[in-house]
Write a protein that holds these residues in place. Structure first.
Motif, mmCIF file in Angstrom:
data_model
loop_
_atom_site.group_PDB
_atom_site.id
_atom_site.type_symbol
_atom_site.label_atom_id
_atom_site.label_comp_id
_atom_site.label_asym_id
_atom_site.label_seq_id
_atom_site.Cartn_x
_atom_site.Cartn_y
_atom_site.Cartn_z
ATOM 1 N N GLY A 138 52.073 49.385 -16.127
ATOM 2 C CA GLY A 138 51.408 49.948 -17.420
ATOM 3 C C GLY A 138 49.814 50.027 -16.534
ATOM 4 N N THR A 139 48.975 49.267 -15.892
ATOM 5 C CA THR A 139 48.039 49.751 -15.808
ATOM 6 C C THR A 139 47.618 50.812 -14.501
ATOM 7 O OG1 THR A 139 47.778 47.675 -13.772
ATOM 8 C CG2 THR A 139 47.089 47.296 -16.447
ATOM 9 N N VAL A 140 48.460 50.493 -13.309
ATOM 10 C CA VAL A 140 48.029 50.769 -12.147
ATOM 11 C C VAL A 140 49.363 52.293 -11.775
ATOM 12 C CG1 VAL A 140 47.666 51.369 -9.751
ATOM 13 C CG2 VAL A 140 46.387 49.249 -11.156
ATOM 14 N N VAL A 141 50.000 52.012 -12.006
ATOM 15 C CA VAL A 141 51.525 52.383 -11.432
ATOM 16 C C VAL A 141 51.362 53.684 -12.806
ATOM 17 C CG1 VAL A 141 53.409 52.676 -10.912
ATOM 18 C CG2 VAL A 141 52.982 50.693 -9.519
ATOM 19 N N PHE A 142 51.411 53.458 -13.969
ATOM 20 C CA PHE A 142 51.969 53.869 -14.253
ATOM 21 C C PHE A 142 51.008 54.220 -15.542
ATOM 22 C CE2 PHE A 142 56.387 54.099 -12.922
ATOM 23 C CZ PHE A 142 55.831 54.907 -12.213
ATOM 24 N N VAL A 149 54.917 46.042 -22.198
ATOM 25 C CA VAL A 149 55.229 45.866 -22.264
ATOM 26 C C VAL A 149 54.469 44.279 -21.703
ATOM 27 C CG1 VAL A 149 56.969 43.288 -23.410
ATOM 28 C CG2 VAL A 149 57.270 46.180 -23.411
ATOM 29 N N PHE A 150 53.786 43.618 -22.269
ATOM 30 C CA PHE A 150 53.550 42.578 -21.143
ATOM 31 C C PHE A 150 54.062 41.126 -21.727
ATOM 32 C CE2 PHE A 150 49.995 39.510 -19.727
ATOM 33 C CZ PHE A 150 50.256 39.652 -18.227
ATOM 34 N N SER A 195 43.729 45.807 -8.237
ATOM 35 C CA SER A 195 44.990 45.780 -9.466
ATOM 36 C C SER A 195 45.547 44.802 -9.363
ATOM 37 C CB SER A 195 45.997 46.922 -9.017
ATOM 38 O OG SER A 195 46.393 46.749 -8.056
ATOM 39 N N PRO A 196 44.852 43.545 -9.925
ATOM 40 C CA PRO A 196 44.874 42.617 -10.563
ATOM 41 C C PRO A 196 45.842 42.497 -11.628
ATOM 42 C CG PRO A 196 42.986 42.980 -10.751
ATOM 43 C CD PRO A 196 43.541 43.890 -10.477
ATOM 44 N N LEU A 197 46.443 41.801 -11.741
ATOM 45 C CA LEU A 197 47.571 41.751 -13.334
ATOM 46 C C LEU A 197 46.418 40.759 -14.194
ATOM 47 C CD1 LEU A 197 50.162 40.652 -14.577
ATOM 48 C CD2 LEU A 197 49.922 38.105 -14.026
ATOM 49 N N ARG A 198 46.733 42.253 -14.918
ATOM 50 C CA ARG A 198 46.369 41.548 -16.404
ATOM 51 C C ARG A 198 46.784 43.011 -17.594
ATOM 52 N NH1 ARG A 198 43.488 46.460 -18.337
ATOM 53 N NH2 ARG A 198 43.075 47.816 -16.877
ATOM 54 N N CYS A 199 46.774 42.827 -18.801
ATOM 55 C CA CYS A 199 47.503 43.103 -20.125
ATOM 56 C C CYS A 199 46.575 44.670 -19.987
ATOM 57 C CB CYS A 199 47.384 42.315 -21.343
ATOM 58 S SG CYS A 199 48.473 43.342 -22.554
ATOM 59 N N ALA A 200 46.944 45.774 -19.993
ATOM 60 C CA ALA A 200 47.000 46.704 -20.425
ATOM 61 C C ALA A 200 46.536 46.782 -21.763
ATOM 62 C CB ALA A 200 47.698 47.917 -19.759
ATOM 63 N N ASP A 201 44.908 48.003 -22.044
ATOM 64 C CA ASP A 201 45.105 47.603 -23.818
ATOM 65 C C ASP A 201 45.916 48.996 -24.407
ATOM 66 O OD1 ASP A 201 42.152 47.452 -22.438
ATOM 67 O OD2 ASP A 201 41.553 49.347 -22.409
ATOM 68 N N ASP A 202 46.954 49.514 -23.867
ATOM 69 C CA ASP A 202 47.945 49.711 -25.438
ATOM 70 C C ASP A 202 49.195 48.970 -24.769
ATOM 71 O OD1 ASP A 202 47.801 51.093 -22.153
ATOM 72 O OD2 ASP A 202 48.153 52.623 -22.723
ATOM 73 N N ALA A 203 49.677 47.799 -24.221
ATOM 74 C CA ALA A 203 50.862 47.103 -24.444
ATOM 75 C C ALA A 203 51.073 46.457 -25.526
ATOM 76 C CB ALA A 203 50.959 46.595 -23.035
ATOM 77 N N VAL A 204 52.534 46.331 -25.786
ATOM 78 C CA VAL A 204 52.926 45.430 -26.765
ATOM 79 C C VAL A 204 52.987 44.088 -26.273
ATOM 80 C CG1 VAL A 204 54.227 44.619 -28.963
ATOM 81 C CG2 VAL A 204 53.509 47.106 -27.714
ATOM 82 N N MET A 205 52.362 43.055 -26.188
ATOM 83 C CA MET A 205 52.872 41.897 -25.604
ATOM 84 C C MET A 205 53.551 40.726 -26.702
ATOM 85 S SD MET A 205 48.709 40.456 -25.189
ATOM 86 C CE MET A 205 48.633 39.093 -24.085
ATOM 87 N N LEU A 221 64.860 46.102 -27.296
ATOM 88 C CA LEU A 221 65.693 47.350 -27.497
ATOM 89 C C LEU A 221 65.013 47.857 -29.431
ATOM 90 C CD1 LEU A 221 67.984 49.091 -27.411
ATOM 91 C CD2 LEU A 221 69.339 47.561 -27.839
ATOM 92 N N ASN A 222 64.716 46.885 -30.479
ATOM 93 C CA ASN A 222 63.854 47.314 -31.250
ATOM 94 C C ASN A 222 62.703 48.337 -30.574
ATOM 95 O OD1 ASN A 222 66.304 46.741 -32.851
ATOM 96 N ND2 ASN A 222 65.024 44.427 -33.143
ATOM 97 N N LEU A 223 61.732 47.523 -29.746
ATOM 98 C CA LEU A 223 60.812 48.035 -30.008
ATOM 99 C C LEU A 223 60.939 49.263 -28.966
ATOM 100 C CD1 LEU A 223 57.497 48.083 -29.583
ATOM 101 C CD2 LEU A 223 57.427 47.263 -27.128
ATOM 102 N N TYR A 224 61.442 49.712 -28.024
ATOM 103 C CA TYR A 224 62.587 50.933 -28.056
ATOM 104 C C TYR A 224 62.456 51.888 -28.265
ATOM 105 C CZ TYR A 224 65.571 54.887 -25.830
ATOM 106 O OH TYR A 224 66.192 55.737 -24.898
ATOM 107 N N ARG A 225 63.367 51.505 -29.737
ATOM 108 C CA ARG A 225 64.108 52.078 -30.501
ATOM 109 C C ARG A 225 62.596 53.211 -31.942
ATOM 110 N NH1 ARG A 225 69.206 48.996 -31.891
ATOM 111 N NH2 ARG A 225 70.852 50.184 -30.605
#
Ligand code: CDP
Length: 232
Positions: A138-142, A149-150, A195-205, A221-225
């Motif tokens: 979520g931070t670097v690849v896409f 999600v984190f 690219s260290p492990l960190r939670c993207a600002d817009d990720a759901v934890m 699945l509920n989050l996806y929906r």
């Protein structure tokens, strides 16, 4: 042709259950699942087999970098699971050993390794409809993934899960060894420069310490929906 498929990035700490729920979600919604950690593990296995890991555990980065064009990694879908191929050989079991786990984080900290794998990962996501799990998805690849999600759980809970998984496969390891590996990888993954492990600002934890596998699958699945408005 336009498609309403999205990119789903699931990052988190080692053994936090991300692969299990990512794989399940992909199956349920008909997306492709990619375990990016398996790619770092396959490069590590290659390095171990070619004596590119020094006796003190450090990696011979210049020689590994030179060897990168000779390493090809593929995935083969196999029933519910997925097999990782290193230069055409199925290495799914070999890459899951504690020995590979003990060397993978230093290998994954090498910038040239990351650049090569990130390039392959982005190519896999070109047509969307993909669930990819890892540390930097979520931070670097896409960074523009529509769903991020984190995942986390306590180190003890994560080590318990990995210990159970390894011993069920017949490995002779102790809980203490697995806990030490989980904690050491967390440390290297969080503190590396590239690219260290960190939670993207817009990720759901998600802290799934107290969740069962079914509960975390339902949560995802509920989050996806809710993000896509879909009922599938
Ligand atoms: O499944 P587990 O949590 O043990 O880890 P994994 O996803 O198989 O990843 C193994 C290692 O590869 C991690 O500890 C990281 O050092 C590295 N990795 C990474 O740097 N970036 C990724 N996108 C995925 C894994």
């Amino acid at each position: 042709m336009s498609s309403d498929k999205i990119i789903i990035a699931i990052d988190g700490y080692s053994s936090s259950g991300k692969s299990t729920m990512a794989r399940r979600l992909a199956k349920t919604i008909g997306y492709r699942y990619i375990d990016s950690g398996a790619m770092y593990r396959a490069v590590t296995l290659y390095a171990m087999r070619h004596a590119l890991i020094n006796p003190d555990g450090t990696v011979d980065a210049p020689r590994l970098e030179t060897a990168l064009p000779e390493i090809s990694i593929d995935f083969k879908v196999d029933g519910d699971g997925q097999q990782t191929l290193l230069n055409g050989e199925i290495v799914e079991n070999e890459i899951r050993t504690l020995e590979v786990s003990n060397h993978v984080s230093p290998v994954a900290a090498i910038p040239a390794v990351r650049h090569a794998l990130v390039k392959m990962q982005r190519a896999m996501g070109e047509t969307k409809g993909i669930v990819m799990d890892g540390r930097d998805i979520g931070t670097v690849v896409f960074p523009h993934a529509e769903m991020k999600v984190f995942c986390n759980a306590t180190p003890e809970r994560r080590a318990e899960r990995r210990f159970k998984e390894l011993t069920e496969k017949g490995a002779t390891v102790t809980y203490e060894e697995v806990l030490a590996n989980v904690m050491q990888r967390d440390h290297i993954d969080m503190t590396r420069e590239e690219s260290p492990l960190r939670c993207a600002d817009d990720a759901v934890m998600l802290d799934n310490s107290a969740m069962t596998i079914d509960e975390q699958n339902d949560w995802l699945l509920n989050l996806y929906r809710s993000i896509t408005g879909k009922k599938d």
